[in-house]
Design an enzyme around this catalytic site. Structure first.
Site, PDB file in Angstrom:
ATOM      1  CG  ASP A 100      18.719  -3.152  23.242  1.00  0.00           C
ATOM      2  OD1 ASP A 100      17.958  -2.175  23.178  1.00  0.00           O
ATOM      3  OD2 ASP A 100      19.340  -3.464  24.271  1.00  0.00           O
ATOM      4  CG  HIS A 300      13.550  -2.225  21.195  1.00  0.00           C
ATOM      5  ND1 HIS A 300      14.543  -1.424  20.691  1.00  0.00           N
ATOM      6  CD2 HIS A 300      14.146  -3.020  22.128  1.00  0.00           C
ATOM      7  CE1 HIS A 300      15.686  -1.700  21.294  1.00  0.00           C
ATOM      8  NE2 HIS A 300      15.470  -2.670  22.170  1.00  0.00           N
TER       9      HIS A 300
END
Length: 321
Positions: A100, A300
């Site tokens: 991320d 994610h």
């Protein structure tokens, strides 16, 4: 639990979880996470003959929380990572792994400080080169100018986003983690929200939560954010223009070190950036890219949702260096 060390840098002190002995592998988390996001990688990396280290990024957990927005720009983040390497591995460069926001941080550290970085791997967020325009311009043209919600636009005003997430940390984390995981049905991340709505509006709280995040895992995250708050983590999103201006000086430079990318098929980051040939796009900026895999069904939270699949790619790459 690993050993915790306090790494004193010129401006901040960072908490580092450390396990094992050998060449340094430094892992950098994203939003809203913690060193703990690497819990499934720490021991396997250490057992493979490395010093596994996962930091709390400034603003998070046990690390310093400076107050100003500009304290969280990319220049500071790169300096922090380079400083940790210099403290823990003064005589040899380190391998970096980021997820991320941690991915752009490690990509840019490899670009800017090649003297300190031996190799670099990113999860979720691919590297596409020095930016041609601020990311905030893309947000404005694609979302805000059309009246559409985008979470990073919601984050720009200091105060409301922090207040929303800090009102009930457990509720906020559960909803956000689930909404962009591979387990959430299509449409869980709302596509019909308008500019000005808040992050958590329209998000669902699943019962039960998918097995990759246990109650004990969530308890750890909640305790970390209840003590640190969300101001520092969200400040990272308020530096798009500043980051752009800083990074422009490196235009034309490539990441020459051995590199690796692992993403998730259902990660909204990839669909947001388009679905071109990742190997070709990244290979143009990283000539020694040794793999670009997208895990089927993964969302994610790459290394948490699919720890074994990530480790199956990460460990052979580390051993090959």
């Amino acid at each position: 639990m690993p050993e915790f060390r306090e790494i004193a840098l010129p401006e901040v002190t960072l908490r580092a979880a450390v396990e094992g002995e050998g060449p340094l592998v430094l892992m950098v988390h994203g939003f809203p996470e913690s060193w703990y996001s690497w819990r499934h990688q720490m021991s396997p990396v250490a057992e493979a003959g490395f010093t596994a280290c996962a930091i709390d990024v400034r603003g998070y957990g046990g690390s310093s929380r400076p107050p100003a927005v500009e304290d969280y720009d990319m220049e500071h983040m790169v300096a922090d990572v380079a400083g940790v390497i210099e403290a823990l591995s003064p005589d040899a460069p380190a391998v970096l792994v980021g997820h991320d926001w941690g991915a752009p941080i490690v990509w840019n550290t490899a670009l800017i400080r090649p003297d300190r970085v031996r190799a670099v791997a990113g999860l979720s967020v691919p590297y596409t080169g020095v930016p041609k325009r601020p990311f905030s311009d893309m947000i404005e043209s694609v979302f805000t100018s059309r009246g559409k919600f985008f979470y990073q636009a919601w984050f720009q005003n200091v105060g409301p986003a922090e207040a929303e997430l800090e009102a009930n940390v457990r509720d906020g984390l559960r909803k956000f983690y689930y909404a962009i995981s591979g387990d959430a049905p299509d449409g869980t991340w709302p596509s019909n929200k308008t500019h000005g709505q808040s992050l958590l509006e329209g998000l669902v709280d699943p019962a039960p939560f998918p097995a990759w995040l246990t109650d004990a895992d969530l308890d750890y995250y909640v305790a970390e954010f209840e003590r640190s708050g969300f101001r520092g983590p969200i400040n990272r999103y308020r530096n798009h223009q500043r980051d752009f201006e800083y990074l422009r000086q490196f235009e034309g430079r490539k990441i020459e070190q051995p590199s690796l990318f692992v993403g998730g098929e259902r990660d909204l980051v990839l669909s947001m950036l388009g679905k071109g040939d990742l190997m070709a796009i990244m290979g143009a900026e990283m000539p020694d890219l040794r793999g670009a895999d997208v895990l089927p069904g993964c969302g994610h939270w790459t290394q948490q949702e699919r720890p074994q699949e990530v480790n199956d790619r990460l460990l052979p790459w580390l051993k090959s260096l």
